[in-house]
Scaffold this active site. Structure first.
Site, short mmCIF file in Angstrom:
data_model
loop_
_atom_site.label_atom_id
_atom_site.label_comp_id
_atom_site.label_asym_id
_atom_site.label_seq_id
_atom_site.Cartn_x
_atom_site.Cartn_y
_atom_site.Cartn_z
N ASN A 89 38.36 24.99 11.74
CA ASN A 89 37.66 26.26 11.50
C ASN A 89 38.56 26.87 10.21
OD1 ASN A 89 37.51 29.69 12.68
ND2 ASN A 89 38.65 29.00 14.19
N GLY A 90 37.48 27.70 10.03
CA GLY A 90 38.05 28.45 8.01
C GLY A 90 37.85 28.60 7.42
N ARG A 125 33.57 32.81 20.61
CA ARG A 125 34.25 32.34 18.97
C ARG A 125 33.54 32.51 18.06
NH1 ARG A 125 39.81 32.40 18.75
NH2 ARG A 125 39.79 31.71 16.69
N CYS A 149 34.90 30.26 15.04
CA CYS A 149 34.60 28.95 15.87
C CYS A 149 35.40 28.77 16.78
CB CYS A 149 35.09 28.04 14.55
SG CYS A 149 33.80 27.81 13.31
N GLU A 197 27.42 46.85 17.85
CA GLU A 197 27.74 45.69 17.41
C GLU A 197 26.50 44.98 18.37
OE1 GLU A 197 31.80 44.30 18.02
OE2 GLU A 197 31.50 46.25 19.45
N GLU A 254 33.72 54.72 18.24
CA GLU A 254 34.21 53.65 18.61
C GLU A 254 32.44 53.61 19.74
OE1 GLU A 254 35.76 50.51 19.26
OE2 GLU A 254 34.84 50.26 20.98
N LYS A 309 29.56 50.25 19.21
CA LYS A 309 29.80 49.82 20.31
C LYS A 309 28.24 49.41 20.12
CE LYS A 309 32.41 47.75 21.52
NZ LYS A 309 33.89 47.56 21.23
N TRP A 330 30.82 29.19 14.21
CA TRP A 330 30.34 30.52 13.67
C TRP A 330 30.04 30.12 12.49
CZ3 TRP A 330 31.87 34.00 9.70
CH2 TRP A 330 31.32 35.57 10.00
N LYS A 340 34.58 36.71 18.50
CA LYS A 340 35.82 37.49 18.86
C LYS A 340 36.29 37.45 17.72
CE LYS A 340 37.62 39.56 22.69
NZ LYS A 340 36.41 40.18 22.61
N HIS A 356 27.37 68.85 6.14
CA HIS A 356 27.66 68.48 4.79
C HIS A 356 26.77 67.57 4.59
CE1 HIS A 356 30.46 71.42 4.64
NE2 HIS A 356 30.87 70.92 5.74
C1 F6R Z 1 34.16 45.42 18.38
C2 F6R Z 1 35.14 44.31 18.16
C3 F6R Z 1 35.74 44.28 16.60
C4 F6R Z 1 37.45 43.28 16.46
C5 F6R Z 1 37.74 43.42 15.17
C6 F6R Z 1 39.01 43.15 14.48
O1 F6R Z 1 33.82 45.76 19.60
O2 F6R Z 1 35.61 43.77 18.86
O3 F6R Z 1 35.38 45.14 16.25
O4 F6R Z 1 37.87 44.75 17.26
O5 F6R Z 1 37.22 42.26 14.70
O6 F6R Z 1 39.64 42.56 16.18
P1 F6R Z 1 40.92 42.29 16.70
O7 F6R Z 1 41.15 43.67 17.18
O8 F6R Z 1 40.94 41.08 17.35
O9 F6R Z 1 42.30 42.09 15.32
#
Ligand code: F6R
Length: 607
Positions: A101-102, A28, A2, A486, A479, A483, A75, A602, A502
């Site tokens: 937010n929360g 966000r 949010c 996501e 990673e 990506k 969100w 984010k 395995h």
């Molecule tokens: C992936 C991504 C998320 C963050 C995760 C932790 O692209 O952005 O997996 O890495 O939510 O976020 P931070 O680094 O802000 O704690």
């Protein structure tokens, strides 16, 4: 999660600014959007389900009167995305507007109590109890600030709340506990937002608001008090070095692509971290009995790579735990002799913050690695390293991952020097190679971008992919798979190539894509064996290799190439780049917006 923005200014209408600021916060959350302004003692509101520009097309968010306003991009947690559930929310008389937010944990009980008193609710959200509670306290004779203070005594959970009222239209009031809010200030205007980029075009002067504080913003300035005892807080203004241009797309079609291209500069900036900051982190680690790295998502993959760097360069192998499961894994075994390295680009991830608070209760030392000055983690940590990626707007982390790896490499080198695990000649050689990474990553981008686009057009219809690596490259594989999941919504799994036989190999049949991360390090020859196994079962082999590795090139159906041999400790940095680009082009090929992946935000500020 949010995005909140609020502004009060001496002159001009606030609506166009709120609209643009919300766009800067859209990473966000983007389920719905809403804006409320006050003019002539009346609240004016436009809100609806959908992304900001879709809603703007329908409602014209720029045409609203008033010098004061609040906005929110959501969100969803409580209640599906809909017009009625979109923020702001209001009291029964439409005099008080609130964005939040929360999560308010006890909202069911509060809602029942308020309904019994005759309050009418329009949404399914937890947030809506807040304006109704404020309404009651105001009717009892309290001003807006005092009423919000009373509300905070009754609500349980986490919150960043911003409110305004037609009865006191000279101010915006905000408070927080567990969710971020930062205040921006300049002559004749004050701003409050979940994140700095929202007000960057207007001011670089920021004031932190801490958990348990309440602030009132007017055109004259900011007044902050502690919620617990009303003590006035005199907090200095911080100048932010980020620029408004950094938070723009600068000609790129998406933030994600821009941020992938910014990685060489981000590494370069982070390599300039003050040596004493890195030394302090290394000394804390060296003096500790047990060292844990904790993080979530992409930051977790940086931590996994960081473990290898520490072990290889300094002879210290930290444990890695997902922050969300840390307390449930260590079972209180922590002590003041232990150290926690918490990695979080946003500095606000609730899973990570909660784990850090838990470790602090046991007396352990906290080292934070974050990209955001003044974020929650910086206030909990004994020592903080601020990575130098600049603002990252794309929801999928790319350049912040790169600078986390850079910082971990710097700490590992320093630690290596302290422990003497590597001789000084080796450390100098490794330092020199680290310095060359900006150039190398830049070359990897230019060499592989078109290839990534082409591979996406070959594989875009494949429902599932496997990513395999060994040693430090398991972090790259994980990673890469994350990506892809996501932003292109492909099923993708990452495994140790050793583990792949395995179980996961059962998935493989004719033309099933398997991506191998195969740097020319100690793992390479065993990876060749794993490629053969997958090939024998008809897999389509895609490899990320060092450019001269003709043997793997010949075994592969498609290759991405890295122009030089890199020190194995840093291999994740160049080797992840083709996979970032591949995910980006897969998302485009499948018609998705890579900057706004569904269901994600984010900064994840719920448990
Ligand atoms: C992936 C991504 C998320 C963050 C995760 C932790 O692209 O952005 O997996 O890495 O939510 O976020 P931070 O680094 O802000 O704690």
């Amino acid at each position: 999660m949010c995005g909140i923005i609020a502004v009060i200014q001496e002159r001009g209408v606030v609506a166009p600014f709120l609209h643009q600021a919300l766009k800067r916060l859209e990473y966000r959350g983007y389920d719905s959007v809403g804006v409320t302004t006050i003019a002539n003692n009346t609240l004016y509101t436009k809100k609806d389900k959908g992304k900001i520009e879709e809603v703007h097309k329908r409602l014209n968010l720029d045409e609203m009167p008033g010098l004061i306003g609040i906005g929110h991009t959501r969100w969803a947690t409580h209640g599906a995305p809909s017009m009625l559930n979109a923020h702001p929310h209001f009291d029964c008389e439409d005099k008080i507007a609130v964005v939040h937010n929360g999560v308010i944990d006890n909202f069911i009980e509060l809602r029942k109590e308020l309904s019994e008193k005759g309050h009418k609710f329009n949404s399914e959200t937890d947030t809506e109890v807040i304006p109704h509670m404020i309404e009651d306290f105001v009717k009892d004779g309290l001003g807006l600030i005092e009423a919000i203070k009373e509300v905070t005594k009754r609500i349980e959970g986490t919150y960043a709340i911003v409110a305004m009222s037609t009865e006191e239209s000279d101010k915006i009031v905000c408070t927080r506990d567990g969710n971020p809010l930062v205040i921006g200030t300049k002559s004749g205007a004050s701003y409050v937002s979940s994140d700095i980029p929202a007000f960057l075009p207007m001011t670089n002067d920021m004031i932190l608001l801490l958990d348990g504080e309440i602030a009132s913003l007017t055109t004259e300035g900011i007044h902050i008090e502690k919620l617990s005892n009303g003590a006035i807080v005199d907090r200095e203004t911080i100048k932010i070095s980020w620029t408004a241009d950094q938070a723009k797309k600068s000609g790129y079609p998406h933030f994600m692509l821009k941020e992938i291209h910014e990685q060489p500069d981000a590494i370069k900036e982070t390599l300039r971290l003050r040596p004493e900051i890195v030394k302090e982190a290394a000394s804390i680690i060296k003096e500790s009995e047990n060292v844990y790295m904790i993080a979530m998502g992409t930051s977790g993959h940086a931590a996994q790579a960081g473990r290898h760097m520490f072990a290889s360069l300094a002879g210290i192998l930290p444990s890695f735990e997902l922050a969300s499961d840390f307390p449930d894994t260590v079972y209180g075994s922590l002590s003041e002799k232990d150290c926690i390295i918490a990695i979080t680009q946003s500095g606000e991830t609730t899973d990570t913050i909660t784990a850090v608070k838990y470790a602090k209760q046991h007396g352990s030392k906290i080292i934070a690695i974050t990209n955001v000055v003044g974020s929650s983690i910086t206030r909990l940590a004994n020592h903080t390293i601020i990575t130098q990626a600049g603002p990252e707007i794309g929801v999928a982390a790319t350049k912040t991952f790169m600078v986390q790896l850079t910082s971990l490499a710097l700490i590992a080198l320093e630690l290596g020097e302290m422990t003497g695990f590597r001789n000084s000649k080796e450390i100098v050689k490794k330092r020199n190679s680290l310095e060359k990474l900006p150039e190398l990553v830049s070359e990897v981008i230019s060499r592989n971008e078109e290839k990534a686009r082409r591979l996406a057009s070959i594989l875009h219809e494949k429902p599932s992919l496997l990513f395999l690596g060994r040693g430090i490259s398991i972090a790259t594989a994980e990673e890469g798979a994350l990506k892809l999941k996501e932003i292109s919504y492909n099923h993708a799994e990452a495994y140790s190539a050793g583990e792949s036989k395995h179980g996961p190999i059962a998935l493989v049949q004719n033309d099933y894509p398997v991506i191998f991360i195969a740097p020319s390090d100690d793992t390479r020859n065993r990876i060749v064996g794993n490629i053969m196994e997958m090939k024998a079962r008809g897999a389509k082999i895609i490899s990320v290799i060092q450019k001269d590795d003709d043997e793997i090139r010949d075994l592969s159906d498609y290759v991405f190439t890295i122009p030089e041999i890199v020190e194995s400790e840093y291999s994740v940095m160049p080797y992840i780049v083709p996979l970032q680009l591949f995910s980006y082009y897969m998302a485009l090929r499948k018609g998705y917006d890579p900057d706004k992946p569904r269901n994600l935000a984010k900064s994840v500020t719920v448990l």
